[in-house]
Enzyme design. Structure first.
Site, PDB file in Angstrom:
ATOM      1  CG  HIS A 192      -0.568   0.023   2.509  1.00  0.00           C
ATOM      2  ND1 HIS A 192      -0.241   1.192   3.141  1.00  0.00           N
ATOM      3  CD2 HIS A 192      -0.375  -0.970   3.409  1.00  0.00           C
ATOM      4  CE1 HIS A 192       0.124   0.901   4.400  1.00  0.00           C
ATOM      5  NE2 HIS A 192       0.059  -0.394   4.584  1.00  0.00           N
ATOM      6  CD  GLU A 246      -3.434  -1.419   5.226  1.00  0.00           C
ATOM      7  OE1 GLU A 246      -3.441  -2.553   5.740  1.00  0.00           O
ATOM      8  OE2 GLU A 246      -3.006  -0.415   5.839  1.00  0.00           O
TER       9      GLU A 246
END
Lengths: 482, 482
Positions: free
Chosen positions: A273, A318
């Site tokens: 991420h 995320e």
């Protein structure tokens, strides 16, 4: 020197055993290149220095997006693209806390992601101290009225990050549990393994029907101070000020591919991420994770033109749980052979979890033999997931692959101001890259069908079987024999 | 300072929350006494210094037996007794090995327990090197004729000792697998996490139908040297001499009790193993393990007269797998409520595994809350065993309880000459004692019925259910969310 470091020194010189086939020979070559490849370290160094923190919805997130597009392009990925999706941005303002009684003392705290602000003058209240989260849950309704609930349960350290899973609810659900019992604010000991003055943030989840109260994490040092002060039996009071704003915003997942030659529609999907928490530089969470996935994809994809497409995704939000639904919606119809997210720091791999039913296939046996000299073993239990951003696709049936890296240092720095480049050890990072790269190579250059292997065996009997078709995995014993 | 050390400093001063009942209050009192109690350290210091190594069947085993009887008696245990059982003693003689080609070099090796000796002049042969155990298993029949098979696969380090379970077959079954393929001797990289010149022994298991060939462990340093030399491509030869004798002998399990007041026939059974491997002092394996169990029993049993009997067993021949059948036969008819063996060193506990079906009972919730401030969490998976010596009783249906201690240092010294007293950290040892002692207290002072909780629910339907009555445990994810 660690045992896999010795392997690192040796492997480039070791001839492939005569008994290995071309798949394993290719995987071993990828592994050995990975051990001496600068791609991963350069990636994490670059994003740490040139972008730094990149909380989704902050101005830095757009810079991170542009950095990622340029980086994937310069590394030779094709079809580099940006997938926007809407989020609610939460942005931190000034924060402070202090003990006001029995004597004034500053506390190192950090607001939890998603926390409501306090009134500008702050909130003050008597401390209701809970040494365990279970004790908070056992407190009766109304027992915390007007108080600041404080949970100081410590987190165990472990290679597998066991403590974070066990105590995640302290941060995620603790604020609502305290609010239901009347608390006006909530503090908890940082979910952290070290002892330091740096507090560790992370997202909370307000629950339906509970008042939204301000919530923050205490540094582990300050949590222990509160334990000691409370033991004196005098009333303990805390004042807390938290400011934050929320607003609609856009986040972006950045993707790139190495197209497959034989089966371009079949996708080996890896990633990490792009966003990070705001206090540090996001070097271990998830700069290193992205670096591992990107370097693994590049190394595997340049060993030879891959049969299947290798795709990397750098997920854009995320930490506040926004990216996975967007990614699942955008890729619901893709033919994803296997998916994995790299999001557990920069340290050495020690175990891999393979998709259900695949461990004894020739391809996965080749993979297991390729990583054994790195000191990495295959888990007896299959993977049931691999990172937060892939969870919706995994739930929809996409097979997952997970690499377990040593997390015994990770939670010393995770989500804190000390998540910085200096924590990255190049040799450990490259051992993790080698573990990932060999998997990507095998998955992209074999015809292994993880979905078919994972599917329950179809039966045509009219009566239901009294036994499950797949035996449950055997959990590890406390000690595996003498 | 670790987080549980802070708890250690504080706990004695913290008032028991008003919401806790008498069972939890007693468990917390036992825990807090354990954190400052000298019993466990004194125990391991005494056996390390006054007995030292105590391989079953050696002269030291009888001294260990007498020491254990005196120790349990002096600690106030009742019914102290010795249970003899027959074993085949294996005793080590002189051992040496060297590389003879390409140039002479001494190797640090140690014979595996149970290995046949070489002829007096030794054996010499060309090395067949396998970087992974899987490669040895893939070698065709006859391919090792006249050679010395060497496996150099390294072992990963981990809090849960994952590598030892994954690689145990390298030592246990490797000799027979090599012999089946024609090898005249077998060497393997010590099952060890550190890099040192000390080799690590352990038992092998010769398999039916395979020739018995001499087998030894290489120090990790020497295994890496062999990796490097083999990479040069020149023929590599090794000479190995192993001497050993076997003879019928007697071993002894020593037991003691704290009788139960309400239910003396109901037994909470804990223990560790009295025997050790011969090169070290058996301080961590299993001096510390015994010390933890004995101190836990004493602390729990002296908090108040226990309702159930607390029994400790010091098993007399764990390392060569002889004690468990003898113990199971001697105690098949006992009413053992729960059984646990402490055999994973001297370091801090981080997780406990409870008997199936018990985690959500009031007694076990009290227990979980008692140990949470120590930084110990409850595993989401039930225990399926607890040490080698209890395995036969567990297989026969006795519920097991297991404490998982940090094993990340343990396999640096396990089964080697460096298993010595200096590895024992008093604070970590007492944290493990506290974790055990609180469990023993709760089990011995509640009416919890682990057998009934573990039993599958009886059904009276005529047709079998298509679903298992108990859902399989969910294995841990690679990372539990952001």
């Amino acid at each position: 020197m660690g045992k896999w470091l010795a392997a690192l020194a040796v492997l480039g010189l070791v001839a492939t055993p005569a008994l290995a086939g071309p798949l394993r020979a290719g995987a071993e070559a990828v592994r050995d290149r990975a051990l001496n490849d600068p791609t991963a370290y350069d990636y994490v160094e670059s994003i740490s220095v040139e972008v730094g923190q990149r909380l989704a919805g902050s101005e830095a997130a757009a810079r991170a997006r542009d950095w990622a597009v340029a980086k994937l392009t310069s590394l030779g990925f094709s079809n580099v693209r940006v997938e926007p999706f809407p989020i609610t941005a939460w942005l931190r303002g000034p924060e402070e806390a202090q003990i006001t009684s029995p004597h004034p003392q500053k506390l190192a705290i950090i607001g939890l992601g998603g926390s409501v602000p306090t009134p500008p003058e702050g909130v003050e209240g008597e401390v209701a101290l809970f040494h365990t989260y279970a004790d908070l849950l056992a407190a009766p309704p109304g027992s915390l009225t007007g108080k600041i609930a404080v949970v100081t349960q410590p987190m165990p350290r472990g290679t597998d990050g066991v403590g974070y899973g066990a105590l995640n609810a302290v941060r995620r659900q603790g604020p609502s549990e305290a609010a239901r019992r009347g608390a006006i604010a909530y503090l908890h000991r940082s979910l952290a393994t070290g002892i330091s003055r740096e507090p560790h943030t992370g997202a909370l989840n307000y629950e339906e029907g509970a008042p939204k109260i301000p919530a923050a994490a205490l540094s582990t040092i300050d949590a222990e101070l509160i334990d000691h002060l409370a033991a004196r039996g005098q009333p303990l009071r805390i004042r807390l000020k938290l400011a934050s704003t929320t607003q609609p915003a856009t986040a972006w997942t950045v993707e790139g591919e190495i197209p497959g030659k034989a089966h371009p529609d079949q996708i080996v999907q890896v990633g990490g991420h792009l966003d990070s928490w705001d206090p540090g530089a996001g070097s271990i969470d998830d700069g290193a994770g992205m670096a591992i996935a990107v370097a693994a994809a590049k190394l595997a994809g340049t060993q030879n033109p891959p049969a299947r497409t290798i795709r990397v995704a750098l997920f854009g939000a995320e930490e506040m749980d926004f990216a996975r639904a967007a990614f699942a919606a955008a890729h619901a119809k893709d033919n994803i052979v296997v998916i994995g997210e790299s999001d557990i720091g920069a340290d050495r791999a020690w175990q891999v979890m393979l998709p259900a039913g695949s461990a004894n296939t020739p391809a996965m046996l080749d993979y297991a033999a390729t990583i054994a000299p790195l000191g990495v073993v295959v888990s007896p239990m299959p993977s049931r997931g691999s990172g937060d951003d892939t969870a919706d696709l995994v739930r929809a049936g996409v097979p997952a692959f997970a690499v377990r890296q040593d997390a015994s240092r990770y939670f010393d720095w995770h989500h804190s101001s000390e998540d910085t480049l200096d924590k990255v050890d190049r040799d450990q990072l490259n051992q993790a890259v080698a573990t990932w790269a060999a998997f990507v190579y095998v998955a992209a250059n074999s015809d292994i069908d993880f979905r078919a292997l994972a599917a329950p065996v179809a039966t045509f009997t009219a009566t239901p079987s009294p036994q499950p078709s797949v035996a449950p995995p055997t959990p590890p014993a406390a000690k595996p024999g003498p």
